[in-house]
Enzyme design. Structure first.
Site, mmCIF file in Angstrom:
data_model
loop_
_atom_site.group_PDB
_atom_site.id
_atom_site.type_symbol
_atom_site.label_atom_id
_atom_site.label_comp_id
_atom_site.label_asym_id
_atom_site.label_seq_id
_atom_site.Cartn_x
_atom_site.Cartn_y
_atom_site.Cartn_z
ATOM 1 N N ARG A 219 -2.969 11.734 -43.374
ATOM 2 C CA ARG A 219 -3.244 10.478 -43.712
ATOM 3 C C ARG A 219 -3.898 9.663 -42.746
ATOM 4 O O ARG A 219 -4.013 10.044 -41.475
ATOM 5 C CB ARG A 219 -2.018 9.567 -44.226
ATOM 6 C CG ARG A 219 -1.076 9.453 -43.353
ATOM 7 C CD ARG A 219 0.139 8.712 -43.795
ATOM 8 N NE ARG A 219 1.052 8.202 -42.410
ATOM 9 C CZ ARG A 219 2.283 7.913 -42.804
ATOM 10 N NH1 ARG A 219 2.954 8.146 -43.464
ATOM 11 N NH2 ARG A 219 2.757 7.469 -41.566
ATOM 12 N N GLY A 220 -4.218 8.231 -42.887
ATOM 13 C CA GLY A 220 -4.381 7.548 -41.673
ATOM 14 C C GLY A 220 -5.980 8.008 -40.847
ATOM 15 O O GLY A 220 -6.863 8.574 -41.632
ATOM 16 N N ASN A 290 -3.862 14.304 -32.843
ATOM 17 C CA ASN A 290 -3.692 12.863 -33.367
ATOM 18 C C ASN A 290 -2.396 12.581 -33.681
ATOM 19 O O ASN A 290 -2.023 11.208 -33.926
ATOM 20 C CB ASN A 290 -4.760 12.728 -34.511
ATOM 21 C CG ASN A 290 -4.449 11.742 -35.423
ATOM 22 O OD1 ASN A 290 -4.892 10.475 -35.059
ATOM 23 N ND2 ASN A 290 -3.684 11.920 -36.677
ATOM 24 N N ALA A 291 -1.427 13.462 -34.108
ATOM 25 C CA ALA A 291 -0.242 13.081 -34.656
ATOM 26 C C ALA A 291 0.357 12.011 -33.697
ATOM 27 O O ALA A 291 0.365 12.312 -32.426
ATOM 28 C CB ALA A 291 0.543 14.174 -34.831
ATOM 29 N N GLY A 292 1.013 10.952 -34.278
ATOM 30 C CA GLY A 292 1.703 9.994 -33.229
ATOM 31 C C GLY A 292 2.838 9.339 -34.185
ATOM 32 O O GLY A 292 2.634 9.021 -35.277
ATOM 33 N N ALA A 300 16.132 -2.846 -23.677
ATOM 34 C CA ALA A 300 17.426 -3.121 -23.880
ATOM 35 C C ALA A 300 18.155 -2.610 -25.002
ATOM 36 O O ALA A 300 19.501 -2.522 -25.230
ATOM 37 C CB ALA A 300 17.755 -4.484 -23.482
ATOM 38 N N ASN A 349 2.769 -2.973 -24.382
ATOM 39 C CA ASN A 349 3.032 -3.927 -25.217
ATOM 40 C C ASN A 349 4.450 -4.208 -25.701
ATOM 41 O O ASN A 349 4.946 -3.297 -25.364
ATOM 42 C CB ASN A 349 2.509 -3.163 -26.863
ATOM 43 C CG ASN A 349 2.361 -4.202 -27.916
ATOM 44 O OD1 ASN A 349 2.042 -5.227 -27.516
ATOM 45 N ND2 ASN A 349 1.948 -3.568 -29.035
ATOM 46 N N TYR A 355 6.329 3.929 -26.723
ATOM 47 C CA TYR A 355 4.816 4.377 -27.098
ATOM 48 C C TYR A 355 3.887 4.207 -26.066
ATOM 49 O O TYR A 355 3.148 5.046 -25.783
ATOM 50 C CB TYR A 355 4.670 3.420 -28.270
ATOM 51 C CG TYR A 355 3.522 3.486 -29.173
ATOM 52 C CD1 TYR A 355 3.086 4.742 -29.885
ATOM 53 C CD2 TYR A 355 2.093 2.670 -28.940
ATOM 54 C CE1 TYR A 355 2.100 4.974 -30.720
ATOM 55 C CE2 TYR A 355 1.003 2.822 -29.657
ATOM 56 C CZ TYR A 355 0.859 3.904 -30.285
ATOM 57 O OH TYR A 355 -0.262 4.076 -31.003
ATOM 58 N N LYS A 359 1.374 6.969 -24.502
ATOM 59 C CA LYS A 359 -0.153 6.989 -24.597
ATOM 60 C C LYS A 359 -0.698 6.911 -23.222
ATOM 61 O O LYS A 359 -1.771 7.387 -22.949
ATOM 62 C CB LYS A 359 -0.327 5.633 -25.556
ATOM 63 C CG LYS A 359 0.041 5.775 -26.866
ATOM 64 C CD LYS A 359 -0.785 7.092 -27.540
ATOM 65 C CE LYS A 359 -0.233 7.051 -29.281
ATOM 66 N NZ LYS A 359 -0.975 8.261 -29.728
#
Ligand code: NAD
Length: 449
Positions: A219-220, A290-292, A300, A349, A355, A359
Protein backbone atom coordinates in the site's frame (compact mmCIF):
# COMPACT_ATOMS: atom_id res chain seq x y z
CA UNK A 1 -5.66 0.82 6.45
CA UNK A 2 -6.81 -0.10 2.97
CA UNK A 3 -4.74 1.01 0.00
CA UNK A 4 -6.26 4.00 -1.74
CA UNK A 5 -5.68 5.20 -5.25
CA UNK A 6 -3.47 8.21 -5.90
CA UNK A 7 -6.42 10.11 -7.22
CA UNK A 8 -8.47 9.58 -4.09
CA UNK A 9 -5.65 10.58 -1.75
CA UNK A 10 -5.03 13.70 -3.84
CA UNK A 11 -8.72 14.50 -3.61
CA UNK A 12 -8.49 14.40 0.19
CA UNK A 13 -6.89 17.86 0.04
CA UNK A 14 -10.24 19.68 0.09
CA UNK A 15 -8.65 23.10 0.36
CA UNK A 16 -6.60 22.59 -2.84
CA UNK A 17 -9.78 21.47 -4.62
CA UNK A 18 -11.57 24.58 -3.42
CA UNK A 19 -8.67 26.91 -4.32
CA UNK A 20 -8.65 25.53 -7.88
CA UNK A 21 -12.41 25.93 -8.36
CA UNK A 22 -13.89 29.03 -10.04
CA UNK A 23 -15.30 30.72 -6.91
CA UNK A 24 -12.43 29.40 -4.74
CA UNK A 25 -9.78 31.04 -6.90
CA UNK A 26 -11.33 34.48 -6.34
CA UNK A 27 -11.66 34.00 -2.56
CA UNK A 28 -8.09 32.73 -2.23
CA UNK A 29 -6.77 35.70 -4.20
CA UNK A 30 -8.81 38.30 -2.27
CA UNK A 31 -7.74 36.94 1.12
CA UNK A 32 -4.11 36.36 0.12
CA UNK A 33 -4.34 32.64 1.07
CA UNK A 34 -1.89 30.04 -0.25
CA UNK A 35 -2.84 29.01 -3.80
CA UNK A 36 -1.77 25.41 -4.45
CA UNK A 37 -1.17 25.11 -8.21
CA UNK A 38 -1.94 21.97 -10.18
CA UNK A 39 1.43 20.31 -10.70
CA UNK A 40 2.53 19.00 -14.09
CA UNK A 41 3.14 15.27 -13.59
CA UNK A 42 4.62 12.74 -15.99
CA UNK A 43 2.44 10.99 -18.53
CA UNK A 44 3.84 8.53 -21.08
CA UNK A 45 4.61 10.38 -24.29
CA UNK A 46 5.17 13.62 -22.34
CA UNK A 47 6.34 16.45 -24.62
CA UNK A 48 8.40 19.25 -23.12
CA UNK A 49 8.28 22.87 -24.22
CA UNK A 50 11.36 24.85 -25.20
CA UNK A 51 14.29 25.11 -22.82
CA UNK A 52 16.47 28.21 -22.51
CA UNK A 53 20.07 27.10 -22.05
CA UNK A 54 23.03 29.36 -21.33
CA UNK A 55 26.45 29.21 -19.73
CA UNK A 56 28.97 31.28 -17.82
CA UNK A 57 32.23 31.62 -19.79
CA UNK A 58 34.28 28.42 -19.68
CA UNK A 59 31.40 26.14 -18.68
CA UNK A 60 32.09 22.44 -19.35
CA UNK A 61 28.45 21.26 -19.16
CA UNK A 62 26.79 23.46 -21.78
CA UNK A 63 27.67 21.22 -24.74
CA UNK A 64 26.73 17.91 -23.03
CA UNK A 65 23.37 19.40 -21.97
CA UNK A 66 22.75 20.80 -25.44
CA UNK A 67 23.36 17.29 -26.80
CA UNK A 68 20.82 15.86 -24.34
CA UNK A 69 18.17 18.41 -25.36
CA UNK A 70 18.78 17.58 -28.99
CA UNK A 71 18.56 13.83 -28.42
CA UNK A 72 15.32 14.32 -26.47
CA UNK A 73 13.85 16.46 -29.27
CA UNK A 74 13.53 19.54 -27.03
CA UNK A 75 13.64 22.90 -28.79
CA UNK A 76 15.71 25.84 -27.54
CA UNK A 77 13.57 28.45 -29.34
CA UNK A 78 10.56 30.09 -27.74
CA UNK A 79 9.10 33.01 -25.84
CA UNK A 80 7.99 31.07 -22.79
CA UNK A 81 10.18 28.24 -21.54
CA UNK A 82 9.45 25.00 -19.74
CA UNK A 83 12.90 25.31 -18.18
CA UNK A 84 15.77 27.72 -17.64
CA UNK A 85 19.06 25.84 -17.53
CA UNK A 86 22.33 27.54 -16.68
CA UNK A 87 25.81 26.04 -16.71
CA UNK A 88 27.68 27.79 -13.88
CA UNK A 89 30.64 25.40 -13.88
CA UNK A 90 32.87 28.08 -15.42
CA UNK A 91 32.49 30.39 -12.41
CA UNK A 92 35.80 30.38 -10.54
CA UNK A 93 35.44 33.27 -8.09
CA UNK A 94 32.77 35.33 -6.38
CA UNK A 95 32.84 38.16 -8.92
CA UNK A 96 31.87 35.62 -11.58
CA UNK A 97 28.56 34.97 -9.76
CA UNK A 98 27.25 38.04 -11.57
CA UNK A 99 26.69 35.74 -14.57
CA UNK A 100 23.78 34.18 -12.64
CA UNK A 101 22.08 37.54 -12.18
CA UNK A 102 22.70 38.41 -15.82
CA UNK A 103 20.91 35.22 -16.92
CA UNK A 104 18.04 34.97 -14.44
CA UNK A 105 17.13 38.67 -14.13
CA UNK A 106 15.92 39.11 -17.73
CA UNK A 107 14.60 35.56 -18.14
CA UNK A 108 12.85 34.71 -14.85
CA UNK A 109 9.47 35.96 -16.11
CA UNK A 110 9.58 33.81 -19.23
CA UNK A 111 9.37 30.56 -17.21
CA UNK A 112 6.04 28.79 -17.81
CA UNK A 113 3.94 27.34 -14.93
CA UNK A 114 5.28 24.04 -13.51
CA UNK A 115 8.59 25.18 -15.04
CA UNK A 116 12.07 24.06 -14.09
CA UNK A 117 15.21 25.93 -13.07
CA UNK A 118 18.40 23.87 -13.23
CA UNK A 119 21.81 25.29 -12.41
CA UNK A 120 24.84 23.09 -13.04
CA UNK A 121 28.10 23.59 -11.17
CA UNK A 122 31.20 21.96 -9.71
CA UNK A 123 31.03 20.36 -6.23
CA UNK A 124 32.93 22.70 -3.87
CA UNK A 125 34.95 19.72 -2.58
CA UNK A 126 36.19 19.06 -6.13
CA UNK A 127 37.19 22.67 -6.89
CA UNK A 128 40.79 23.62 -7.55
CA UNK A 129 40.99 26.67 -5.29
CA UNK A 130 39.24 28.07 -2.20
CA UNK A 131 37.94 30.96 -4.31
CA UNK A 132 36.33 28.61 -6.82
CA UNK A 133 34.89 26.46 -4.02
CA UNK A 134 33.45 29.55 -2.33
CA UNK A 135 31.76 30.72 -5.53
CA UNK A 136 30.37 27.27 -6.32
CA UNK A 137 29.01 26.89 -2.78
CA UNK A 138 27.35 30.31 -3.10
CA UNK A 139 25.14 29.06 -5.94
CA UNK A 140 23.12 27.00 -3.46
CA UNK A 141 21.71 30.25 -2.03
CA UNK A 142 20.50 31.28 -5.48
CA UNK A 143 18.79 28.01 -6.37
CA UNK A 144 17.12 27.58 -2.98
CA UNK A 145 15.79 31.15 -3.19
CA UNK A 146 14.63 30.71 -6.77
CA UNK A 147 12.66 27.66 -5.61
CA UNK A 148 10.76 29.99 -3.30
CA UNK A 149 10.34 32.76 -5.90
CA UNK A 150 9.34 31.01 -9.09
CA UNK A 151 5.89 29.91 -7.85
CA UNK A 152 3.09 28.35 -9.96
CA UNK A 153 4.37 24.83 -9.33
CA UNK A 154 7.87 25.51 -10.69
CA UNK A 155 10.97 23.97 -9.12
CA UNK A 156 14.66 24.87 -8.86
CA UNK A 157 17.67 22.61 -8.28
CA UNK A 158 21.45 22.75 -8.20
CA UNK A 159 23.30 19.88 -9.86
CA UNK A 160 26.98 19.60 -8.94
CA UNK A 161 28.91 17.59 -11.51
CA UNK A 162 32.43 16.41 -10.66
CA UNK A 163 34.97 17.14 -13.42
CA UNK A 164 35.13 14.00 -15.55
CA UNK A 165 31.46 13.14 -14.96
CA UNK A 166 30.08 15.26 -17.80
CA UNK A 167 28.91 12.12 -19.57
CA UNK A 168 26.87 11.00 -16.55
CA UNK A 169 24.28 13.79 -16.42
CA UNK A 170 21.63 12.68 -18.91
CA UNK A 171 19.29 10.74 -16.58
CA UNK A 172 19.32 13.64 -14.13
CA UNK A 173 18.68 16.36 -16.72
CA UNK A 174 15.82 14.31 -18.19
CA UNK A 175 14.35 13.61 -14.72
CA UNK A 176 14.50 17.22 -13.62
CA UNK A 177 13.00 18.59 -16.85
CA UNK A 178 10.16 16.07 -16.84
CA UNK A 179 6.91 15.94 -14.83
CA UNK A 180 8.54 13.07 -12.92
CA UNK A 181 10.20 15.60 -10.60
CA UNK A 182 6.99 17.57 -9.91
CA UNK A 183 7.41 17.64 -6.10
CA UNK A 184 11.23 17.84 -5.90
CA UNK A 185 12.51 21.36 -5.33
CA UNK A 186 15.35 23.22 -3.64
CA UNK A 187 17.62 20.17 -3.87
CA UNK A 188 21.36 19.85 -4.33
CA UNK A 189 22.29 16.77 -6.38
CA UNK A 190 25.82 15.46 -6.78
CA UNK A 191 26.93 13.48 -9.83
CA UNK A 192 30.34 11.84 -9.84
CA UNK A 193 32.30 9.89 -12.42
CA UNK A 194 30.76 6.45 -12.83
CA UNK A 195 32.24 3.10 -13.71
CA UNK A 196 29.07 2.32 -15.66
CA UNK A 197 26.58 4.76 -17.13
CA UNK A 198 24.36 2.84 -19.52
CA UNK A 199 21.86 4.97 -21.38
CA UNK A 200 18.74 2.86 -21.92
CA UNK A 201 17.69 1.94 -25.45
CA UNK A 202 14.26 3.42 -24.66
CA UNK A 203 14.07 6.33 -22.20
CA UNK A 204 10.37 5.59 -21.55
CA UNK A 205 11.30 2.07 -20.35
CA UNK A 206 14.73 2.53 -18.81
CA UNK A 207 14.34 -0.48 -16.48
CA UNK A 208 13.62 -3.07 -19.16
CA UNK A 209 15.10 -6.42 -18.14
CA UNK A 210 15.79 -5.37 -14.54
CA UNK A 211 14.61 -7.24 -11.44
CA UNK A 212 13.48 -4.96 -8.61
CA UNK A 213 12.59 -5.76 -4.99
CA UNK A 214 10.26 -3.30 -3.22
CA UNK A 215 9.61 -3.78 0.51
CA UNK A 216 6.34 -2.58 2.03
CA UNK A 217 4.71 -2.79 -1.41
CA UNK A 218 1.15 -3.58 -0.31
CA UNK A 219 0.00 0.00 0.00
CA UNK A 220 0.89 3.69 0.18
CA UNK A 221 4.24 4.80 -1.16
CA UNK A 222 5.51 1.21 -1.64
CA UNK A 223 2.60 0.32 -3.94
CA UNK A 224 3.33 3.44 -6.01
CA UNK A 225 7.03 2.53 -6.22
CA UNK A 226 6.16 -0.97 -7.44
CA UNK A 227 3.85 0.48 -10.10
CA UNK A 228 6.31 3.08 -11.37
CA UNK A 229 9.23 0.63 -11.55
CA UNK A 230 6.99 -1.80 -13.46
CA UNK A 231 5.81 0.98 -15.78
CA UNK A 232 9.47 1.73 -16.49
CA UNK A 233 10.03 -1.90 -17.48
CA UNK A 234 11.22 -3.69 -14.32
CA UNK A 235 10.03 -7.08 -13.18
CA UNK A 236 8.96 -6.30 -9.61
CA UNK A 237 9.01 -8.52 -6.53
CA UNK A 238 6.66 -6.85 -4.04
CA UNK A 239 7.29 -7.78 -0.40
CA UNK A 240 5.09 -7.18 2.62
CA UNK A 241 3.98 -8.81 5.88
CA UNK A 242 1.69 -11.85 5.60
CA UNK A 243 -1.17 -9.84 7.17
CA UNK A 244 -1.11 -7.55 4.10
CA UNK A 245 -1.13 -10.54 1.72
CA UNK A 246 -4.37 -9.69 -0.12
CA UNK A 247 -3.44 -6.08 -0.79
CA UNK A 248 0.05 -7.17 -1.84
CA UNK A 249 -1.35 -9.75 -4.27
CA UNK A 250 -3.60 -7.07 -5.79
CA UNK A 251 -0.63 -4.75 -6.39
CA UNK A 252 1.46 -7.59 -7.85
CA UNK A 253 -1.35 -8.70 -10.19
CA UNK A 254 -1.90 -5.16 -11.35
CA UNK A 255 1.72 -4.83 -12.51
CA UNK A 256 2.36 -8.45 -13.55
CA UNK A 257 4.89 -8.72 -10.77
CA UNK A 258 5.23 -11.28 -7.99
CA UNK A 259 4.27 -11.08 -4.32
CA UNK A 260 6.46 -12.35 -1.50
CA UNK A 261 5.05 -12.41 2.03
CA UNK A 262 7.69 -11.89 4.70
CA UNK A 263 8.06 -10.03 7.96
CA UNK A 264 11.45 -8.37 7.53
CA UNK A 265 12.10 -8.56 11.26
CA UNK A 266 11.39 -12.30 11.59
CA UNK A 267 14.28 -14.58 12.54
CA UNK A 268 16.13 -15.73 9.41
CA UNK A 269 14.22 -13.28 7.16
CA UNK A 270 17.27 -12.03 5.20
CA UNK A 271 18.34 -15.57 4.27
CA UNK A 272 14.80 -16.60 3.35
CA UNK A 273 14.53 -13.55 1.12
CA UNK A 274 17.91 -14.29 -0.46
CA UNK A 275 16.83 -17.92 -1.08
CA UNK A 276 13.65 -16.67 -2.73
CA UNK A 277 15.47 -14.18 -4.97
CA UNK A 278 18.20 -16.67 -5.85
CA UNK A 279 15.71 -19.43 -6.63
CA UNK A 280 13.22 -17.38 -8.65
CA UNK A 281 15.38 -14.78 -10.37
CA UNK A 282 19.04 -15.62 -9.81
CA UNK A 283 19.79 -11.98 -8.97
CA UNK A 284 18.29 -8.62 -8.14
CA UNK A 285 19.26 -5.32 -9.80
CA UNK A 286 17.28 -2.81 -7.73
CA UNK A 287 16.43 -3.01 -4.02
CA UNK A 288 14.06 -0.40 -2.57
CA UNK A 289 13.90 -0.44 1.24
CA UNK A 290 10.54 1.26 1.66
CA UNK A 291 8.89 -0.68 4.51
CA UNK A 292 8.68 1.54 7.56
CA UNK A 293 6.65 2.03 10.71
CA UNK A 294 6.00 4.78 13.25
CA UNK A 295 5.38 4.25 17.00
CA UNK A 296 5.16 7.84 18.25
CA UNK A 297 5.62 8.95 21.90
CA UNK A 298 7.89 11.47 23.55
CA UNK A 299 10.96 9.66 24.82
CA UNK A 300 9.94 9.94 28.47
CA UNK A 301 6.70 8.06 27.69
CA UNK A 302 8.11 5.62 25.16
CA UNK A 303 8.38 1.97 26.14
CA UNK A 304 11.41 0.04 24.89
CA UNK A 305 9.27 -1.97 22.45
CA UNK A 306 8.40 1.15 20.50
CA UNK A 307 12.04 2.10 20.24
CA UNK A 308 13.21 -1.38 19.29
CA UNK A 309 10.53 -2.14 16.68
CA UNK A 310 10.97 1.16 14.80
CA UNK A 311 14.76 0.89 14.73
CA UNK A 312 14.56 -2.74 13.64
CA UNK A 313 12.08 -2.32 10.75
CA UNK A 314 13.31 1.05 9.52
CA UNK A 315 17.08 0.61 9.81
CA UNK A 316 18.61 -2.64 11.12
CA UNK A 317 16.61 -4.89 8.77
CA UNK A 318 17.94 -2.88 5.79
CA UNK A 319 21.51 -3.45 6.94
CA UNK A 320 20.93 -7.18 7.43
CA UNK A 321 19.33 -7.60 4.00
CA UNK A 322 22.00 -5.58 2.20
CA UNK A 323 24.69 -7.66 3.87
CA UNK A 324 23.17 -11.01 2.91
CA UNK A 325 22.48 -9.95 -0.70
CA UNK A 326 26.04 -8.68 -1.07
CA UNK A 327 27.66 -11.64 0.70
CA UNK A 328 25.77 -14.13 -1.45
CA UNK A 329 26.52 -12.20 -4.66
CA UNK A 330 22.82 -11.72 -5.41
CA UNK A 331 22.94 -7.96 -5.92
CA UNK A 332 24.09 -7.62 -9.50
CA UNK A 333 27.13 -5.52 -10.38
CA UNK A 334 25.76 -2.12 -11.39
CA UNK A 335 23.02 -2.69 -8.79
CA UNK A 336 20.97 0.00 -7.13
CA UNK A 337 20.23 0.19 -3.39
CA UNK A 338 17.62 2.81 -2.51
CA UNK A 339 16.41 3.75 0.96
CA UNK A 340 13.39 5.71 2.07
CA UNK A 341 14.36 8.23 4.76
CA UNK A 342 12.18 11.16 5.85
CA UNK A 343 12.52 14.86 6.52
CA UNK A 344 11.95 13.85 10.16
CA UNK A 345 15.39 12.25 9.92
CA UNK A 346 16.81 15.62 8.85
CA UNK A 347 14.83 18.08 10.98
CA UNK A 348 13.81 15.87 13.92
CA UNK A 349 10.21 15.73 15.08
CA UNK A 350 8.51 15.92 18.48
CA UNK A 351 7.29 12.49 19.56
CA UNK A 352 9.46 10.74 16.97
CA UNK A 353 12.88 10.22 18.57
CA UNK A 354 12.76 6.58 17.50
CA UNK A 355 11.55 7.26 13.95
CA UNK A 356 13.89 10.22 13.34
CA UNK A 357 16.84 8.20 14.67
CA UNK A 358 16.02 5.37 12.28
CA UNK A 359 15.61 7.72 9.32
CA UNK A 360 18.79 9.68 10.09
CA UNK A 361 20.40 6.24 10.23
CA UNK A 362 19.18 5.53 6.69
CA UNK A 363 21.01 8.68 5.62
CA UNK A 364 24.10 7.47 7.48
CA UNK A 365 23.84 4.10 5.75
CA UNK A 366 23.76 5.76 2.33
CA UNK A 367 26.68 8.03 3.08
CA UNK A 368 28.87 5.36 4.68
CA UNK A 369 28.18 2.60 2.15
CA UNK A 370 28.48 4.68 -1.04
CA UNK A 371 32.31 4.61 -1.20
CA UNK A 372 32.41 0.93 -0.20
CA UNK A 373 29.98 -0.12 -2.94
CA UNK A 374 31.47 2.14 -5.61
CA UNK A 375 34.16 -0.45 -6.32
CA UNK A 376 31.46 -2.82 -7.59
CA UNK A 377 29.62 -0.15 -9.55
CA UNK A 378 26.72 -0.39 -7.09
CA UNK A 379 25.05 2.88 -6.13
CA UNK A 380 23.21 3.64 -2.89
CA UNK A 381 20.93 6.65 -2.44
CA UNK A 382 17.85 7.65 -0.48
CA UNK A 383 14.77 9.77 -0.89
CA UNK A 384 13.56 11.81 2.06
CA UNK A 385 9.83 12.40 1.61
CA UNK A 386 8.14 15.39 3.21
CA UNK A 387 4.36 15.51 3.55
CA UNK A 388 2.95 12.86 1.22
CA UNK A 389 -0.81 12.25 0.85
CA UNK A 390 -1.18 8.70 2.17
CA UNK A 391 -3.56 6.95 4.58
CA UNK A 392 -0.84 7.57 7.21
CA UNK A 393 -0.90 11.36 6.82
CA UNK A 394 -4.72 11.39 6.42
CA UNK A 395 -4.87 10.26 10.07
CA UNK A 396 -2.82 13.20 11.41
CA UNK A 397 -4.52 15.81 13.65
CA UNK A 398 -6.12 18.40 11.36
CA UNK A 399 -3.96 21.42 12.28
CA UNK A 400 -0.71 19.48 11.97
CA UNK A 401 -1.88 18.04 8.66
CA UNK A 402 -2.76 21.46 7.25
CA UNK A 403 0.59 22.89 8.37
CA UNK A 404 2.44 19.98 6.74
CA UNK A 405 0.53 20.43 3.52
CA UNK A 406 0.96 24.18 3.15
CA UNK A 407 4.43 24.92 4.60
CA UNK A 408 6.32 24.25 1.39
CA UNK A 409 6.94 26.00 -1.91
CA UNK A 410 4.08 24.08 -3.62
CA UNK A 411 1.48 24.85 -0.88
CA UNK A 412 0.31 21.21 -1.09
CA UNK A 413 1.31 17.69 -0.12
CA UNK A 414 3.08 15.40 -2.56
CA UNK A 415 1.66 12.16 -3.93
CA UNK A 416 3.15 8.67 -3.48
CA UNK A 417 3.96 8.71 -7.21
CA UNK A 418 6.30 11.68 -6.66
CA UNK A 419 8.45 9.61 -4.29
CA UNK A 420 8.27 6.67 -6.69
CA UNK A 421 9.44 8.72 -9.70
CA UNK A 422 12.48 9.93 -7.77
CA UNK A 423 13.34 6.35 -6.85
CA UNK A 424 12.98 5.30 -10.50
CA UNK A 425 15.50 8.00 -11.47
CA UNK A 426 18.04 6.61 -8.94
CA UNK A 427 17.29 3.12 -10.30
CA UNK A 428 18.03 3.98 -13.93
CA UNK A 429 21.02 2.26 -15.56
CA UNK A 430 22.01 5.75 -16.70
CA UNK A 431 22.27 6.96 -13.07
CA UNK A 432 25.58 5.23 -12.36
CA UNK A 433 27.17 8.57 -11.38
CA UNK A 434 24.63 9.21 -8.64
CA UNK A 435 25.60 7.67 -5.31
CA UNK A 436 25.58 8.83 -1.70
CA UNK A 437 22.77 11.29 -2.45
CA UNK A 438 19.77 12.00 -0.24
CA UNK A 439 17.15 13.83 -2.26
CA UNK A 440 14.12 15.27 -0.52
CA UNK A 441 10.73 14.87 -2.14
CA UNK A 442 9.08 17.58 -0.10
CA UNK A 443 8.06 20.47 -2.38
CA UNK A 444 10.85 22.44 -0.65
CA UNK A 445 9.35 22.03 2.80
CA UNK A 446 10.31 24.62 5.39
CA UNK A 447 11.01 21.77 7.83
CA UNK A 448 14.70 21.00 8.14
CA UNK A 449 15.55 23.20 5.20
P1 NAD B 1 2.42 2.66 5.07
O1 NAD B 1 2.28 2.36 6.53
O2 NAD B 1 1.19 3.00 4.30
O3 NAD B 1 3.15 1.43 4.32
C1 NAD B 1 4.28 0.75 4.86
C2 NAD B 1 4.25 -0.70 4.40
O4 NAD B 1 5.37 -1.37 5.01
C3 NAD B 1 2.99 -1.44 4.86
O5 NAD B 1 2.38 -2.10 3.78
C4 NAD B 1 3.51 -2.38 5.93
O6 NAD B 1 2.76 -3.60 6.04
C5 NAD B 1 4.94 -2.63 5.46
N1 NAD B 1 5.76 -3.13 6.58
C6 NAD B 1 5.85 -2.61 7.82
N2 NAD B 1 6.63 -3.39 8.59
C7 NAD B 1 7.06 -4.42 7.81
C8 NAD B 1 7.87 -5.56 8.05
N3 NAD B 1 8.39 -5.82 9.27
N4 NAD B 1 8.09 -6.42 7.04
C9 NAD B 1 7.56 -6.20 5.80
N5 NAD B 1 6.77 -5.12 5.53
C10 NAD B 1 6.51 -4.25 6.53
O7 NAD B 1 3.51 3.83 4.98
P2 NAD B 1 3.82 4.88 3.80
O8 NAD B 1 3.23 6.18 4.19
O9 NAD B 1 3.51 4.33 2.47
O10 NAD B 1 5.41 5.01 3.97
C11 NAD B 1 6.35 4.27 3.22
C12 NAD B 1 7.75 4.72 3.63
O11 NAD B 1 7.86 6.13 3.44
C13 NAD B 1 8.08 4.46 5.09
O12 NAD B 1 9.43 4.07 5.22
C14 NAD B 1 7.83 5.79 5.74
O13 NAD B 1 8.57 5.95 6.92
C15 NAD B 1 8.29 6.73 4.65
N6 NAD B 1 7.75 8.11 4.72
C16 NAD B 1 6.43 8.38 4.54
C17 NAD B 1 5.98 9.70 4.58
C18 NAD B 1 4.53 10.09 4.36
O14 NAD B 1 4.21 11.29 4.35
N7 NAD B 1 3.62 9.14 4.16
C19 NAD B 1 6.89 10.74 4.84
C20 NAD B 1 8.22 10.43 5.03
C21 NAD B 1 8.65 9.10 4.95
Amino acid sequence: MAARSEASTAMSDGYARFANSGPGRAVVKRLGLPAPPRLRRFKPGEELGPVLLDSAPGGRLFEPVRGILKAAGISEEGERYSALVFDASGITDSTGLRALYDFFHPNARSLAGSGRVIVLGTPPEACESPREATAQRAIEGLTRSLGKEVGRGSTAQLVYVTPGAEGAVESTVRFLLSGRSAYVSGQVIRIGPATAVNPPADWEHPLDGKVALVTGAARGIGAAIAKVLARDGAQVIGLDVPAAGDALAAVANDIRGTAYQLDLTAAGAPDRLADHIGGRHGRVDIVVHNAGITRDKTIARMDADRWDSVLDVNLSSQERINEVLLDRGLLADGGRLIGVASIAGIAGNRGQTNYATSKAGVIGLVQSMAPVLAERGITINAVAPGFIETPMTAKMPVMLREAGRRMNSMAQGGLPVDVAETIAWFASPASGGITGNVVRVCGQSLLGA
